[in-house]
Design an enzyme around this catalytic site. Structure first.
Site, mmCIF file in Angstrom:
data_model
loop_
_atom_site.group_PDB
_atom_site.id
_atom_site.type_symbol
_atom_site.label_atom_id
_atom_site.label_comp_id
_atom_site.label_asym_id
_atom_site.label_seq_id
_atom_site.Cartn_x
_atom_site.Cartn_y
_atom_site.Cartn_z
ATOM 1 N N SER A 30 0.934 -1.418 -0.025
ATOM 2 C CA SER A 30 0.098 -0.088 -0.148
ATOM 3 C C SER A 30 0.988 1.181 0.172
ATOM 4 O O SER A 30 0.336 2.513 -0.312
ATOM 5 C CB SER A 30 -0.993 -0.015 1.249
ATOM 6 O OG SER A 30 -0.282 0.284 2.315
ATOM 7 N N LYS B 182 -5.926 4.937 8.895
ATOM 8 C CA LYS B 182 -5.025 5.684 8.122
ATOM 9 C C LYS B 182 -5.427 7.111 8.137
ATOM 10 O O LYS B 182 -4.748 8.186 8.369
ATOM 11 C CB LYS B 182 -4.886 5.117 6.667
ATOM 12 C CG LYS B 182 -3.972 3.745 6.747
ATOM 13 C CD LYS B 182 -3.816 3.336 5.176
ATOM 14 C CE LYS B 182 -2.916 2.321 5.266
ATOM 15 N NZ LYS B 182 -3.003 1.537 3.770
#
Lengths: 209, 209, 209
Positions: C105, C148
């Site tokens: 990611s 996140k």
């Protein structure tokens, strides 16, 4: 129980260029740890080379590579014409060879060792340091401040360099541990350099009077 | 129980250039251990190369690399024009090949083997040594002084070189073990060199009379 | 329980060229993660080289190679004459060195770091991103959007870049988490580039008023 991981506090009384005292945190408490770098290129026209030893774990090996990349940049900043790293065949060793070592906290020590070697200039007397380094020269916090400080004092260190983000860890130590030590906080490697090779140590001594 | 790790005390009566007697500490007690180095470059214009064998563990392999780096520096100090290591294709072997060996305590022995090879000069007769070496030539203490001393004596050694920091370990040995041995303490490799190739051995003999 | 995997949200106040803030999803929650790239070629006529560090797992190492391959293509699209990657000796590091990291990611973050380095142009202020990259520049969805996003906000981020396929994950977050953040969705790397180096951020600011 068990035996100390590092048997001596000081294997050097005076450190030649390329040798810098770091601080380690072990299961047995804190201890000093030397980083030694030498250039073993015998002739001028050699390819640059890099080698590490000292029973180092993967994180510490990576830390050495980061130190090398950063030291190249930093040296160029000091003197654009210094092409030392272009031709140097560097061997970086961390005695004692039978003791497994790992972690990123010798990053600053390794950069200082390489810069000292490149400049052919010893680090100032009675300086020890600990701190992770990033590729851009940021100094990141480390663990074991108490144990490392005790080890530094036992080894007769005067100037202790710690990451800026460990300021509180040091402040909270009992006065008898801190006594006699001048602490320097580093947020970038430039701060470490100033203590090792510049005149920051003298200034601190003045303030201390 | 088990079989001795080294089956012979002396596989050499006289050691040619490149061969040096070290001392090992095994589960079975002390034993001698030879380090053999040869240069197998057949032509002048070859790239320098390095190879080790003898069922060596990782720490001992690193110790060999440290010995090589240091031997290069030391040789330059002896004779700036000697470019032996620039072209040599060195194979360093530690008999016996089936016996696993590890640890850093053959460091001084390996440096002596390489210097002996480079100078094409055998090490003095009846000399054995043990001690870790750092990249800058410091001699660090080792374990098993008692067992190694017994093995040295059994092998007919006259001059025993020990790290300076093992002084107390030797002093504490019973007189009957120490009898007949001349011990030389080394804090840097220069001290080892003086015994192997210089006139320190003669001086000790004089003192001993 | 346990200690945070990343001890600081921001190790950079301003990011120099080559440094980009990503977002990680750990067992302890979300956190920021910097990607640092430098070119350490000292002279012009060097072979291009590539090196990564930061205790990276295999998937993340592959992600770095994909980022490199794609960044080369993308740079050629921006400026056919820019031969930066032809000669650069790049070291890409992800602090902190002792923390194991893995997963794809950070792909977009790594491409941005390399493009920033190649253009010698810093990424816009207060931008953070997450997203897997394919070799052709597609941005694939990632996990941990909530964690996140919280980490981005805590670090004072203004512009958050998410994969287009994570649109619903973000929409479903409570309003108090999303407040103050401008989200940019990317389906290809070009969308990421526009935010980092183009004028998409200004446009968003306008729309936000």
């Amino acid at each position: 129980v068990g035996k100390p991981m590092f048997t001596k506090d000081r294997i050097y009384d005076e450190t030649p260029p390329g040798v810098v005292m770091g601080l380690a945190w072990t299961a047995m408490g804190g201890s000093t740890l030397f980083v030694e770098s030498v250039n073993h290129a015998l002739t001028e026209n050699k390819e640059a080379r890099w080698e590490m030893s000292g029973h180092l774990g993967d994180v510490m090996k990576e830390s050495g590579r980061i130190a090398l990349t950063y030291a190249k940049r930093f040296l160029r900043g000091l003197d654009e014409k210094n092409d030392f790293f272009d031709k140097a065949q560097i061997h970086l060793h961390v005695p004692e060879g039978a003791t497994p070592k790992d972690g990123p906290s010798a990053g600053c020590t390794m950069v200082s060792s390489l810069i000292s070697l490149a400049l052919n200039k010893p680090v100032k007397d009675r300086v020890a340091m600990t701190g992770e380094i990033t590729l851009i020269g940021k100094v990141l916090p480390i663990g074991g401040v108490k144990e490392k400080t005790i080890a530094a004092k036992r080894a007769g260190i005067r100037h202790l360099i710690l990451p800026d983000d460990n300021r509180r860890d040091f402040d909270e130590l009992p006065a008898n541990i801190k006594e006699g030590l001048l602490v320097h906080y580093a947020s970038t490697y430039q701060d470490v350099y100033n203590v090792c090779f510049g005149d920051s140590t003298e200034k601190k001594e003045e303030e201390d009077k």
